[in-house]
Design an enzyme around this catalytic site. Structure first.
Site, short mmCIF file in Angstrom:
data_model
loop_
_atom_site.label_atom_id
_atom_site.label_comp_id
_atom_site.label_asym_id
_atom_site.label_seq_id
_atom_site.Cartn_x
_atom_site.Cartn_y
_atom_site.Cartn_z
N GLU A 216 55.41 52.43 47.55
CA GLU A 216 56.68 53.36 46.50
C GLU A 216 56.78 54.02 48.06
OE1 GLU A 216 56.70 53.96 42.12
OE2 GLU A 216 54.70 54.17 42.72
N ARG A 218 56.91 54.19 52.93
CA ARG A 218 57.95 53.48 53.69
C ARG A 218 56.78 53.22 55.01
NH1 ARG A 218 60.62 57.68 51.82
NH2 ARG A 218 59.56 59.39 53.78
N ALA A 275 48.58 64.35 47.52
CA ALA A 275 50.72 64.55 47.33
C ALA A 275 50.90 65.14 48.67
CB ALA A 275 51.14 64.37 46.30
N LYS A 299 40.72 67.50 65.63
CA LYS A 299 41.79 67.14 65.46
C LYS A 299 42.02 65.52 64.97
CE LYS A 299 44.71 69.50 69.65
NZ LYS A 299 44.64 69.23 71.01
N ASN A 314 44.38 72.88 51.70
CA ASN A 314 43.79 73.87 50.42
C ASN A 314 44.88 74.82 49.96
OD1 ASN A 314 42.44 76.81 50.21
ND2 ASN A 314 40.66 75.18 50.30
C1 LIG Z 1 44.10 65.22 46.39
C2 LIG Z 1 43.90 64.73 45.05
C3 LIG Z 1 43.43 62.96 45.31
C4 LIG Z 1 42.43 64.92 44.80
O1 LIG Z 1 42.75 64.48 43.02
P1 LIG Z 1 40.67 64.25 42.69
O2 LIG Z 1 40.13 63.84 43.72
O3 LIG Z 1 41.10 63.82 41.45
O4 LIG Z 1 40.26 66.11 42.29
P2 LIG Z 1 40.74 67.10 41.19
O5 LIG Z 1 42.69 67.09 41.15
O6 LIG Z 1 39.87 66.32 40.00
O7 LIG Z 1 40.19 68.26 42.25
C5 LIG Z 1 38.63 68.50 42.52
C6 LIG Z 1 38.63 69.46 43.10
O8 LIG Z 1 38.86 70.08 44.12
C7 LIG Z 1 39.97 71.35 43.89
N1 LIG Z 1 40.96 70.96 44.58
C8 LIG Z 1 42.32 70.09 44.50
N2 LIG Z 1 43.04 69.54 45.15
C9 LIG Z 1 42.63 71.07 46.46
C10 LIG Z 1 43.62 71.96 47.07
N3 LIG Z 1 44.47 70.84 47.82
N4 LIG Z 1 42.80 72.88 47.15
C11 LIG Z 1 42.23 73.55 46.76
N5 LIG Z 1 41.36 72.86 45.83
C12 LIG Z 1 41.73 71.56 45.16
C13 LIG Z 1 40.05 71.11 42.49
O9 LIG Z 1 40.50 72.14 41.94
C14 LIG Z 1 38.72 70.89 42.07
O10 LIG Z 1 37.88 72.28 42.20
P3 LIG Z 1 36.83 71.80 40.46
O11 LIG Z 1 35.24 71.09 41.49
O12 LIG Z 1 36.34 72.94 40.87
O13 LIG Z 1 37.63 72.25 39.45
C15 LIG Z 1 44.90 64.77 44.24
O14 LIG Z 1 45.58 65.51 43.79
C16 LIG Z 1 46.22 63.79 44.78
O15 LIG Z 1 46.99 64.39 45.17
N6 LIG Z 1 46.59 62.53 43.84
C17 LIG Z 1 47.62 61.41 44.69
C18 LIG Z 1 48.45 60.72 43.33
C19 LIG Z 1 49.73 60.29 43.90
O16 LIG Z 1 50.61 61.44 44.38
N7 LIG Z 1 50.19 59.00 43.22
C20 LIG Z 1 50.69 58.33 44.03
C21 LIG Z 1 51.73 58.11 42.52
S1 LIG Z 1 53.43 57.66 43.58
#
Ligand SMILES: CC(C)(COP(=O)(O)OP(=O)(O)OC[C@H]1O[C@@H](n2cnc3c(N)ncnc32)[C@H](O)[C@@H]1OP(=O)(O)O)[C@@H](O)C(=O)NCCC(=O)NCCS
Length: 339
Positions: A216, A218, A275, A299, A314
């Protein structure tokens, strides 16, 4: 006897009014043709349209050489109103003509070679810019006259795009793929079995996905995405065609580039970028618990190609962090089982 030629194709294409090639369609390109086939076509010019007599004798020679499939193509071309060409690439050198360039783009989209698997040096200088219309390829200089001619017939000449590359699906539809918006995939893209390209997805030439995969975002020229990976909505991969970047980007297996995220470094297997986060080569990344690496700021280019990484910004401090990725994605099997 020709030694191990690189590729061969019999194609039918479009000339402009000056008799120059605008594009060529190769229904059955061949990688590594047999020496017998190569010998049969060795004397033909790869940029000159074949006369009917030439084609007739080529047809007979292909039968005699046992090149049955190519003989069938030649037979289908015998009544062609459009110019026909035979292209033999003895080596994989830079394309020297429009038919040669189109043959190479076909090799990629037919999955006969992978991105970076054939020389495309000088491609932009070879390919003409073309108006892709409801009447096929039209030379830009001849477009006004063709538009007027259509109007005088009470019709509109639909111009879908003006570009050096046509959309892939007008030439090749590889097996087992879904493409929601066909204009988003250029000829020369490589789409492996099980690749799904949603409307926001884009795949340039000399780039693609091993499949299965959900695209979805590029995929820029030169970028290859490993199997089981997911490029989220509007994510992007840095190419090397413009903007000064020279690192060739790739994604390994089972990676997730989150929605609106991007990468300017190659990723290993099972990597995730949060994301909205764009990791460029010079981005300072704080390593939190990356196996085998001390907690320090590095880096991002130092993490190029490493597997099992999770990048996030973060949300409290704004610093980009990298952790060991403990929950690599799995594709939605239901989505990919039915391509
Ligand atoms: C980065 C990502 C993978 C993390 O997801 P995850 O592994 O499920 O992690 P969670 O959201 O369960 O967070 C785990 C822990 O990290 C922390 N955390 C997550 N993102 C954080 C951030 N950016 N900064 C600080 N802490 C963060 C959470 O608060 C949580 O803390 P806790 O253990 O104290 O509760 C997710 O946020 C993400 O961006 N996924 C992409 C989804 C997407 O875009 N898909 C495509 C659809 S078109």
């Amino acid at each position: 006897m020709t030694d191990s030629p690189f590729a061969f194709g019999l194609g039918v294409g479009t000339h402009n009014q000056s008799g120059e090639w605008l594009e060529v369609f190769f229904p059955k390109p061949v990688l590594a043709p047999t020496a017998a086939l190569a010998d049969t076509v060795a004397a033909l010019q790869s940029d000159t349209a074949l006369s009917h007599d030439h084609l007739e004798s080529l047809h007979q020679s292909l039968i005699a050489a046992g090149a049955t499939e190519q003989a069938q193509v030649a037979a289908q071309f015998l009544d062609s109103q459009a110019p026909v060409v035979a292209v033999l690439l003895c080596q994989d050198s830079a394309p020297a003509s429009v038919p040669e360039a189109y043959l190479k783009l076909h090799l990629l989209s037919h999955r006969l070679v992978k991105p970076h698997g054939t020389s495309l040096e000088g491609l932009f200088g070879i390919l003409p810019n073309v108006a892709w219309t409801s009447e096929g390829a039209v030379d830009i200089a001849e477009l006004g006259a063709r538009q007027l001619a259509a109007r005088l017939r009470g019709e509109v000449l639909e111009v879908s795009c003006v570009d050096k590359f046509p959309k892939m699906t007008n030439y090749v539809v590889p097996t087992g793929v879904r493409i929601a918006h066909t204009a988003r995939v250029r000829l020369g893209a490589y789409l492996g079995e099980g690749t799904t390209i949603m409307h926001e997805g884009f795949v340039n030439f000399n780039a693609g996905s091993d499949g299965p995969g959900m695209i979805e975002g590029r995929i820029s020229a030169g970028v290859m995405v490993g199997s089981g990976s997911d490029l989220g909505g509007s994510s992007s991969t840095m190419g090397t065609l413009s903007g000064g970047g020279n690192i060739i980007i790739s994604l390994g297996r089972e990676c997730l580039l989150g929605a609106n995220a991007g990468t300017g470094i190659p990723l290993g297997d099972r990597c995730t970028i949060e994301a909205g986060l764009f990791v460029t080569a010079g981005t300072k990344v704080m390593l939190l618990d990356v196996e085998g690496m001390p907690s320090q700021s590095v880096k991002a280019r130092e993490l190029a190609g490493k597997s099992d990484l999770l990048f996030r910004r973060n949300s409290a401090t704004g610093a980009v962090e990298c952790l060991t990725n403990r929950s690599a994605i799995e594709l939605n099997t239901d989505l990919h089982a039915h391509n």
